[in-house]
Write a protein that holds these residues in place. Sequence first.
Motif, PDB file in Angstrom:
ATOM      1  N   ASP A  14       7.230   8.963 -13.491  1.00  0.00           N
ATOM      2  CA  ASP A  14       8.130   9.179 -12.351  1.00  0.00           C
ATOM      3  C   ASP A  14       9.443   9.725 -12.884  1.00  0.00           C
ATOM      4  OD1 ASP A  14       9.679   9.153 -10.103  1.00  0.00           O
ATOM      5  OD2 ASP A  14       9.472   7.008  -9.707  1.00  0.00           O
ATOM      6  N   ASP A  18       2.216  11.787 -14.905  1.00  0.00           N
ATOM      7  CA  ASP A  18       2.402  10.704 -13.938  1.00  0.00           C
ATOM      8  C   ASP A  18       3.707   9.932 -14.147  1.00  0.00           C
ATOM      9  OD1 ASP A  18       1.381   9.985 -16.349  1.00  0.00           O
ATOM     10  OD2 ASP A  18       0.197   8.321 -15.572  1.00  0.00           O
ATOM     11  N   GLN A  31      -1.909  14.631   4.091  1.00  0.00           N
ATOM     12  CA  GLN A  31      -1.435  13.577   3.188  1.00  0.00           C
ATOM     13  C   GLN A  31      -1.916  12.200   3.652  1.00  0.00           C
ATOM     14  OE1 GLN A  31       2.835  14.595   2.703  1.00  0.00           O
ATOM     15  NE2 GLN A  31       2.224  15.281   0.668  1.00  0.00           N
ATOM     16  N   LEU A  64       8.847   1.305 -10.435  1.00  0.00           N
ATOM     17  CA  LEU A  64       7.598   2.049 -10.587  1.00  0.00           C
ATOM     18  C   LEU A  64       7.512   3.223  -9.607  1.00  0.00           C
ATOM     19  CD1 LEU A  64       5.038  -0.864 -11.098  1.00  0.00           C
ATOM     20  CD2 LEU A  64       6.148   0.581 -12.815  1.00  0.00           C
ATOM     21  N   THR A  65       8.308   3.185  -8.571  1.00  0.00           N
ATOM     22  CA  THR A  65       8.298   4.263  -7.569  1.00  0.00           C
ATOM     23  C   THR A  65       9.735   4.508  -7.114  1.00  0.00           C
ATOM     24  OG1 THR A  65       7.980   2.624  -5.812  1.00  0.00           O
ATOM     25  CG2 THR A  65       6.002   3.693  -6.644  1.00  0.00           C
ATOM     26  N   ASP A  66      10.001   5.735  -6.703  1.00  0.00           N
ATOM     27  CA  ASP A  66      11.298   6.093  -6.101  1.00  0.00           C
ATOM     28  C   ASP A  66      12.504   5.652  -6.919  1.00  0.00           C
ATOM     29  OD1 ASP A  66      10.111   7.331  -4.015  1.00  0.00           O
ATOM     30  OD2 ASP A  66      10.743   5.939  -2.461  1.00  0.00           O
ATOM     31  N   GLN A 117      -0.120   3.114  -6.975  1.00  0.00           N
ATOM     32  CA  GLN A 117      -0.540   3.084  -5.566  1.00  0.00           C
ATOM     33  C   GLN A 117      -0.268   1.737  -4.877  1.00  0.00           C
ATOM     34  OE1 GLN A 117      -2.415   5.985  -4.200  1.00  0.00           O
ATOM     35  NE2 GLN A 117      -2.010   7.097  -6.096  1.00  0.00           N
ATOM     36  N   LEU A 162      -2.086  18.833  -4.836  1.00  0.00           N
ATOM     37  CA  LEU A 162      -2.239  17.400  -5.131  1.00  0.00           C
ATOM     38  C   LEU A 162      -3.146  16.732  -4.101  1.00  0.00           C
ATOM     39  CD1 LEU A 162       1.363  16.507  -6.294  1.00  0.00           C
ATOM     40  CD2 LEU A 162      -0.709  16.341  -7.680  1.00  0.00           C
ATOM     41  N   PHE A 166       0.886  -1.172   0.000  1.00  0.00           N
ATOM     42  CA  PHE A 166       0.000   0.000   0.000  1.00  0.00           C
ATOM     43  C   PHE A 166       0.920   1.217   0.000  1.00  0.00           C
ATOM     44  CE2 PHE A 166      -2.328  -3.373   2.196  1.00  0.00           C
ATOM     45  CZ  PHE A 166      -3.529  -3.376   1.504  1.00  0.00           C
ATOM     46  N   LEU A 202      -1.509   1.904   5.800  1.00  0.00           N
ATOM     47  CA  LEU A 202      -1.889   3.296   5.557  1.00  0.00           C
ATOM     48  C   LEU A 202      -3.109   3.747   6.333  1.00  0.00           C
ATOM     49  CD1 LEU A 202      -1.506   3.813   1.717  1.00  0.00           C
ATOM     50  CD2 LEU A 202       0.022   4.475   3.543  1.00  0.00           C
ATOM     51  N   TYR A 243      -6.785  14.673  -4.742  1.00  0.00           N
ATOM     52  CA  TYR A 243      -7.272  13.376  -4.233  1.00  0.00           C
ATOM     53  C   TYR A 243      -8.775  13.480  -3.932  1.00  0.00           C
ATOM     54  CZ  TYR A 243      -3.130  10.379  -3.538  1.00  0.00           C
ATOM     55  OH  TYR A 243      -2.056   9.546  -3.730  1.00  0.00           O
ATOM     56  N   ARG A 295       4.156  10.468   6.651  1.00  0.00           N
ATOM     57  CA  ARG A 295       2.943  11.281   6.484  1.00  0.00           C
ATOM     58  C   ARG A 295       1.877  10.923   7.514  1.00  0.00           C
ATOM     59  NH1 ARG A 295       4.737   9.730   1.633  1.00  0.00           N
ATOM     60  NH2 ARG A 295       5.010  11.224  -0.074  1.00  0.00           N
ATOM     61  N   ARG A 321       1.128   8.017  -1.951  1.00  0.00           N
ATOM     62  CA  ARG A 321       1.768   8.780  -3.015  1.00  0.00           C
ATOM     63  C   ARG A 321       1.297  10.226  -2.998  1.00  0.00           C
ATOM     64  NH1 ARG A 321       4.171   5.796  -6.744  1.00  0.00           N
ATOM     65  NH2 ARG A 321       5.395   7.708  -6.875  1.00  0.00           N
ATOM     66  N   THR A 322       2.223  11.145  -3.091  1.00  0.00           N
ATOM     67  CA  THR A 322       1.892  12.568  -3.114  1.00  0.00           C
ATOM     68  C   THR A 322       0.899  12.877  -4.223  1.00  0.00           C
ATOM     69  OG1 THR A 322       4.125  13.002  -2.331  1.00  0.00           O
ATOM     70  CG2 THR A 322       2.925  14.866  -3.233  1.00  0.00           C
ATOM     71  N   SER A 323       1.072  12.231  -5.357  1.00  0.00           N
ATOM     72  CA  SER A 323       0.188  12.487  -6.489  1.00  0.00           C
ATOM     73  C   SER A 323      -0.825  11.364  -6.660  1.00  0.00           C
ATOM     74  CB  SER A 323       1.015  12.607  -7.769  1.00  0.00           C
ATOM     75  OG  SER A 323       0.178  12.522  -8.890  1.00  0.00           O
ATOM     76  N   PRO A 324      -2.095  11.720  -6.845  1.00  0.00           N
ATOM     77  CA  PRO A 324      -3.110  10.673  -7.061  1.00  0.00           C
ATOM     78  C   PRO A 324      -2.915   9.965  -8.393  1.00  0.00           C
ATOM     79  CG  PRO A 324      -4.087  12.866  -7.354  1.00  0.00           C
ATOM     80  CD  PRO A 324      -2.675  13.073  -6.858  1.00  0.00           C
ATOM     81  N   TYR A 325      -2.021  10.485  -9.226  1.00  0.00           N
ATOM     82  CA  TYR A 325      -1.819   9.905 -10.555  1.00  0.00           C
ATOM     83  C   TYR A 325      -0.693   8.876 -10.560  1.00  0.00           C
ATOM     84  CZ  TYR A 325      -4.451  14.153 -11.098  1.00  0.00           C
ATOM     85  OH  TYR A 325      -5.388  15.132 -10.919  1.00  0.00           O
ATOM     86  N   TYR A 365      -4.107   9.912   2.547  1.00  0.00           N
ATOM     87  CA  TYR A 365      -4.790   9.820   1.254  1.00  0.00           C
ATOM     88  C   TYR A 365      -6.101   9.058   1.332  1.00  0.00           C
ATOM     89  CZ  TYR A 365      -0.275  11.600  -0.058  1.00  0.00           C
ATOM     90  OH  TYR A 365       0.841  12.363  -0.129  1.00  0.00           O
ATOM     91  N   MET A 366      -6.184   8.077   2.225  1.00  0.00           N
ATOM     92  CA  MET A 366      -7.429   7.331   2.389  1.00  0.00           C
ATOM     93  C   MET A 366      -8.531   8.262   2.876  1.00  0.00           C
ATOM     94  SD  MET A 366      -6.500   4.366   1.543  1.00  0.00           S
ATOM     95  CE  MET A 366      -5.219   3.101   1.630  1.00  0.00           C
TER      96      MET A 366
END
Lengths: 339, 339, 339, 339
Positions: B49, B47, B191, A309-311, A142, B221, A132, A168, B225, A188, A135-139, B193-194
């Motif tokens: 990265d 989107d 932040q 896909l991330t970082d 996830q 951002l 889970f 989360l 959400y 966060r 992500r800062t961006s909803p785009y 997000y949920m």
Amino acid sequence: MIVVLSKEATKEQLAHVVESVEAKGLKSHIIYGTDRTVVAAVGDKRDVDKGALENLPGVEKIVPILSPYKVASHEVKKENTVIRMGKDDPGFGSDTLSVIAGPCSIEDRSQMLDVAHACKECGARALRGGAFKPRTSPYSFQGLGEKGLQILAEAREATGLPIVTEVLTTADVPLVSSYADVLQIGARNMQNYMLLEAAGRQPKPVLLKRGMSATMEEFLLAAEYVINAGNKNVILCERGIRTFEEYCRNTQAISIVPAIHRVSHLPIIVDPTHGTGHAYMVESMSLAAAAIGADGLIIEVHPDPEHALTDAAQQINPEQFKKLMARLSRVAQAVDKNL
Amino acid sequence: MIVVLSKEATKEQLAHVVESVEAKGLKSHIIYGTDRTVVAAVGDKRDVDKGALENLPGVEKIVPILSPYKVASHEVKKENTVIRMGKDDPGFGSDTLSVIAGPCSIEDRSQMLDVAHACKECGARALRGGAFKPRTSPYSFQGLGEKGLQILAEAREATGLPIVTEVLTTADVPLVSSYADVLQIGARNMQNYMLLEAAGRQPKPVLLKRGMSATMEEFLLAAEYVINAGNKNVILCERGIRTFEEYCRNTQAISIVPAIHRVSHLPIIVDPTHGTGHAYMVESMSLAAAAIGADGLIIEVHPDPEHALTDAAQQINPEQFKKLMARLSRVAQAVDKNL
Amino acid sequence: MIVVLSKEATKEQLAHVVESVEAKGLKSHIIYGTDRTVVAAVGDKRDVDKGALENLPGVEKIVPILSPYKVASHEVKKENTVIRMGKDDPGFGSDTLSVIAGPCSIEDRSQMLDVAHACKECGARALRGGAFKPRTSPYSFQGLGEKGLQILAEAREATGLPIVTEVLTTADVPLVSSYADVLQIGARNMQNYMLLEAAGRQPKPVLLKRGMSATMEEFLLAAEYVINAGNKNVILCERGIRTFEEYCRNTQAISIVPAIHRVSHLPIIVDPTHGTGHAYMVESMSLAAAAIGADGLIIEVHPDPEHALTDAAQQINPEQFKKLMARLSRVAQAVDKNL
Amino acid sequence: MIVVLSKEATKEQLAHVVESVEAKGLKSHIIYGTDRTVVAAVGDKRDVDKGALENLPGVEKIVPILSPYKVASHEVKKENTVIRMGKDDPGFGSDTLSVIAGPCSIEDRSQMLDVAHACKECGARALRGGAFKPRTSPYSFQGLGEKGLQILAEAREATGLPIVTEVLTTADVPLVSSYADVLQIGARNMQNYMLLEAAGRQPKPVLLKRGMSATMEEFLLAAEYVINAGNKNVILCERGIRTFEEYCRNTQAISIVPAIHRVSHLPIIVDPTHGTGHAYMVESMSLAAAAIGADGLIIEVHPDPEHALTDAAQQINPEQFKKLMARLSRVAQAVDKNL
């Protein structure tokens, strides 16, 4: 707590301050100085809102004496808390510097299994991987959700290493707790008090990341939410704070390691991946964290960072991790730790 | 996105960058400069990265061109969004500067009703009051919960003013939404997000407070959400950021008001109570917020701040609020706004 | 430099941007994206004020591509600069981690000589001591002035160690330069350009401390003021930045060490005394600095910190220094450095 | 000053603390609390280095009670200091909000004279213009020097407006003082103590800009350097602080205006040009500064910002300034000030 009166405060205002202090169940001592009169409010009442006195007429400021945290502090518990991720684990807080490693996100089965084996070979004591993802961006991607947790559990099976993964939201705590050996609460969510309490009501150790602008006091108070809910096993994690610096994603504030060791019995580890935000700094920051006395490290390792896909900018590959661990081992020994 | 190659980058590295850019569905333009070669990656892919390219061999840095936010931006919607708290409300984003007022916490029925009437008489357009309180310390008062919501609803009944209250966790969204006219999401949850998504799936407007260390991009951002989950009515709220300053609890960063108006169609209001942290600054900061063009204010007013259970140092009393509103009215007129 | 046009920019505005870019002696490349048109301005003109273009109609923002620093960068000089304090000194930037040690202020002859001998015995390679003290408060001890320099020179005589001392103002540069082996420019003067230039016109190496809120770019540009005035021997020193953290006087931002090594040929050392502000953290931060790859350390050592006239909270005594050096030696070896 | 002992402090340590306090000429009061023993050190000794006690065995921390500044404070002088730039000037600190306007740099005679006339027509009460420019980069335009001062003096002659200009170094103080009506000390020099003292020894008022990371205490202590050197006329100027914010060059921290008014008799003005760093924000920030109670404004106005040699992104043109002054006049009246 010390109540400092303004220079012009009247006798009536002083009397009212004394009365207010005593109405809160505290004893008052008046000290007449050359420039100021102050009222020392004595008593173990850490929960008194100091603001209530700050707003009284004739009051200049309030100065707290006691730290607001309790159960995380050395005053309550002298010896360090050692937290084990599994039965063979020497534990955070012991003489071993334990390294948690693995990809930022679990992307698919083969990615996770490959990197899990590589991490184990290099000497990691636990696997990490995000199912889970906050992500800062909803785009942005996830995470795979429960499917990710299943893959992570398979990696544990395959390697024998315990697994660490982030939760989360309160609703997911039972699910994540049923898979993970350690529950991670992200930066966060450091002040998401409901989540802290939910994590406190399940039995697995909690890895609590420092919020991006959290003071040490706030960090320890967040840990106390978990502890007070019933879970004493909180591993603190410094992961960088937000400052004006432009050459790194965050400023890794590693002096918090000796500061925590001075006031708290909880172990503290360092996350050089998010703490710097750049792959090229991860190794040297890992060495610094070991040298300053961190109880462990959590490092993102990806089989192919370029396609993560991330970082993607901050993960290192297994080869880089291998070299890092070799150098880390030497520094750990130099400060009388095992790896 | 611009990919800047390092001075020593080889032809092969350049070719690999181009290939990687195109593999992401972007077009590439190579520009050979005197000191650097850069690759411009063209296409509407917010989107992507950027880190994935930053880690390629021969790459020095990645420079984003497009802002990561979309649906909150003026590019997507030219005209400002006007958000009404009730049917008689001119709305945030209109020519009216609306003031939300009320106590930090709902403490009991008579406290809330007293202050509600006082706020209405002074010209407040909505009431605020906390039933679920996010507290840094687990030892502090945590709010009355649903009982508080009932009292708040009674205050609405008594005054005709809409009510604004905070929701702390996804599970409480339906409950809070059934009482409130506006759902507040606090700075510590910006932040989460949920929670943002859950607030986006219910029909009441959302008042979203800026996180203590959130950039403008992150703030927008977070709003996205909510919007992407189905709720277009997001009221942004600047409430102070964390800096090194010692004379105020937070630094009120009011230049974000014109900055948001420049790039976004969402209204933005200011919270001078938390933005400064001291009762004596609330009035003058309110005037400044009006002058800089804020769409509204949210101010904590307590019948007896000295005995408030929370935030006692920064709440003002009804008399101070009355004086504030009189001065605010003059400043609002000076910038062609109604109060 | 990349000029990003706003979405609504007209053809005329684009033409005007192109014209303005070319008027500055740069070539322009227009790239038409899906969302934005950007103009790449090509040419080695680091001194073009980017603001001049930012204010043009139709321009959204300017994105610099080249770093503003030049002569301090690896682009201009590949191999690291090694800076020696004396003829027997291996030098900062070599394989030796050199430690500069001594009291914050020179208080009297016996204090300085005592501590000088103690520092030498522990393995320090240079002595420090302040004769001219920059003090936040005008009511604090301001140093012994030239008398202090004489004492410091006597300590050099007695120990054979080179001496490092701060210069506060342009007028004192010749005097301080006539005594010192290395001139220190303090954090508060990092952007005192006249002083930087004066230090650049004398022959001794310059130890330049990072300003409390200086970015890496500003730090390197300050070094370039010295270099451009004729002095290539600039030793950079990270001494803590100002953040919101409350448990330390400053936040020691040690990730700047690998960052500087990546972009610059200048050596960088760490000051754990001011970087943390607390004596109890000095040892562990010194180890961390060694581990991350710092080229040296500057540490305040006082024979009797409790009675020091300045910085009493953060100086360590000779016994603590001895223990620190023993541990430091082990960490230095673990990263293949000598002490 | 309050000395807080650690929980484990021994009787001997307490006795040593008391002895040390008294050795500094302070009286000591011991308060035995439930959790801590504290020693209150009483006496007007603002210059005692609190660190000297912090390092004693058994001491946990030191809490100062008195602010370190004196002569700038309301305690020493109740009524506000009104500072006039010329004989017709109502003065900063009066009921008039005075605006200083003019270009960042003096570039040539016609530029300066043109803009001077325009500023006067719009209602500015003084002219600004930089002859000696402190530039982050050594490659940027550094100002015309004395030639610039001559042009500025000519503009005074032509308009009758007093002139404000920056001095960078002690050696230039007599020269700049011979031309200027007000000497400006820039943010980068706020802790250049030699320069502060030199400015304190000449007769013209000093406009002291807040350092980019200066606390309020440090700001007032810098003013006290000037005052103690003999010059009581210090105009404070908030010009933005450095934070993590990305949409503005600095964060304009305007809550310092009511904070200064509360503790000090000195006037404080606001610089919205540097405080925001973007021309489009200057007007609205000027209105906010007026509303919060600033004693004046200093605004950069350039006849042709697009071609300005410095600060091109943030200067406004005379037409924009005219509109700003019209709106400012309305807000000033709304808070009972004249323009």
